[in-house]
Design an enzyme around this catalytic site. Sequence first.
Site, PDB file in Angstrom:
ATOM      1  N   TYR A 138     -39.140 -43.829 -83.420  1.00  0.00           N
ATOM      2  CA  TYR A 138     -38.665 -45.064 -82.777  1.00  0.00           C
ATOM      3  C   TYR A 138     -38.953 -45.003 -81.277  1.00  0.00           C
ATOM      4  CZ  TYR A 138     -35.194 -48.112 -80.532  1.00  0.00           C
ATOM      5  OH  TYR A 138     -34.583 -49.043 -79.715  1.00  0.00           O
ATOM      6  N   LYS A 142     -41.458 -47.118 -78.874  1.00  0.00           N
ATOM      7  CA  LYS A 142     -40.886 -47.973 -77.814  1.00  0.00           C
ATOM      8  C   LYS A 142     -41.605 -47.685 -76.490  1.00  0.00           C
ATOM      9  CE  LYS A 142     -37.716 -50.577 -78.084  1.00  0.00           C
ATOM     10  NZ  LYS A 142     -37.724 -52.032 -78.480  1.00  0.00           N
TER      11      LYS A 142
END
Length: 339
Positions: A138, A142
């Site tokens: 994640y 990002k």
Amino acid sequence: MSSKRCTVIGGSGFLGRHLVERLVDRGYTVNVFDIRQAYELPGVTFHQGDLCDKQALLVALKDVSIVFHCASPAPGSDDRALFQRVNIDGTQTVIQACHEAGVQKLILTSSASVVFEGTDIKNGREDLPYAKKPIDYYTETKIQQEKLVLEACSKEKGFLTVAIRPHGIFGPRDPQLVPILVDTARRGKMKFIIGDGSNLVDFTYVENVVHGHILAAEHLKADSPLCGQAYHITNDEPVRFWDFMSQILVGLGYSAPRYHLPYTLVYGIALLLWLIALVLRPLIRIKPTFTPMRVALAGTHHYYSCTRAKKDMGYQPPVPLQEAIVRTVESYPHLQKGA
Ligand SMILES: NC(=O)C1=CN([C@@H]2O[C@H](COP(=O)(O)OP(=O)(O)OC[C@H]3O[C@@H](n4cnc5c(N)ncnc54)[C@H](O)[C@@H]3O)[C@@H](O)[C@H]2O)C=CC1
Ligand SMILES: CC(C)CCC[C@@H](C)[C@H]1CC[C@H]2C3=C(CC[C@]12C)[C@@]1(C)CCC(=O)C[C@@H]1CC3
């Protein structure tokens, strides 16, 4: 084209929906683009589709001057391909679609975690380097997503971009923080404090995050310092991680964790369980509650300075932490003990 026509990508989600509601209150005409439609709201037009599909996006971006991009797969997922497809390839598609549709401003919801490597961050500023070893897929995606959006900022092309980096968002309808906490407590696993319990962390009330996004959109102009920059948006009141968790738990009728466990021991066990889950994945899918990422977040300092947002866009968090906790606890009557 009206400067108050916008599209919220991910507008069916927790943050997205709060953002949509506030934008409507402030007189914006709002389109929502999301893979799911979670609600209906007068004055809001829903477009259901995948942000990797440019043609579908273009319909939702027609005659729009501002795009808020707050869609992402859930951080708890371990599907690397999905993060790559949505957060990186999909964000590239969003940028292309904005160019083709003549959108003037793109506001990305990034995350303060883009600089977090699992070790202490105290009052971190935006000029900290991106994490070289991000704690999960994640965070890794990002980082790439934020770079893509900030690099796309071009005064010459009349396309301005900015990234908002919130941290630990909480509030009514959050599907993550409070529900995971209560589920862990109901399974009798919230008895322990990881480390000495003194680590300070930012938890940010969702309405304050929304306020930061709208301020950014309204201050983003060709001659403003916001162009191509990232901004921390927090409650600006770092709190002990375990005090915050205890307040939520006690507010909902559960006991606060009391017994201390050494951080390195818990982190080691979490790492071992994660490896076992990885090896067994072809046979059985196990999802441990205490993942290395959660243990790192629960046992280290991670709080950020929002001086830059105060200076460049006049940011001040409208809802103080204690009031935010009370409002949040009251919004989950179904998660009260015994309910
Ligand atoms: N919740 C938190 O503590 C933090 C969240 N963020 C960021 O804030 C943003 C919003 O997060 P939340 O509201 O908590 O998440 P959420 O899961 O409630 O909302 C995300 C929305 O994106 C939509 N979505 C996912 N994949 C999509 C796709 N391929 N096409 C179109 N829509 C898609 C989902 O359907 C969902 O409605 C995310 O970008 C997240 O990375 C950043 C810092 C902290
Ligand atoms: C089981 C307990 C030890 C922890 C329960 C609470 C956690 C579910 C949350 C505590 C900090 C939160 C957090 C995020 C998700 C939910 C927590 C882990 C993020 C990873 C969400 C996405 C981000 O961009 C950063 C957040 C940091 C804090």
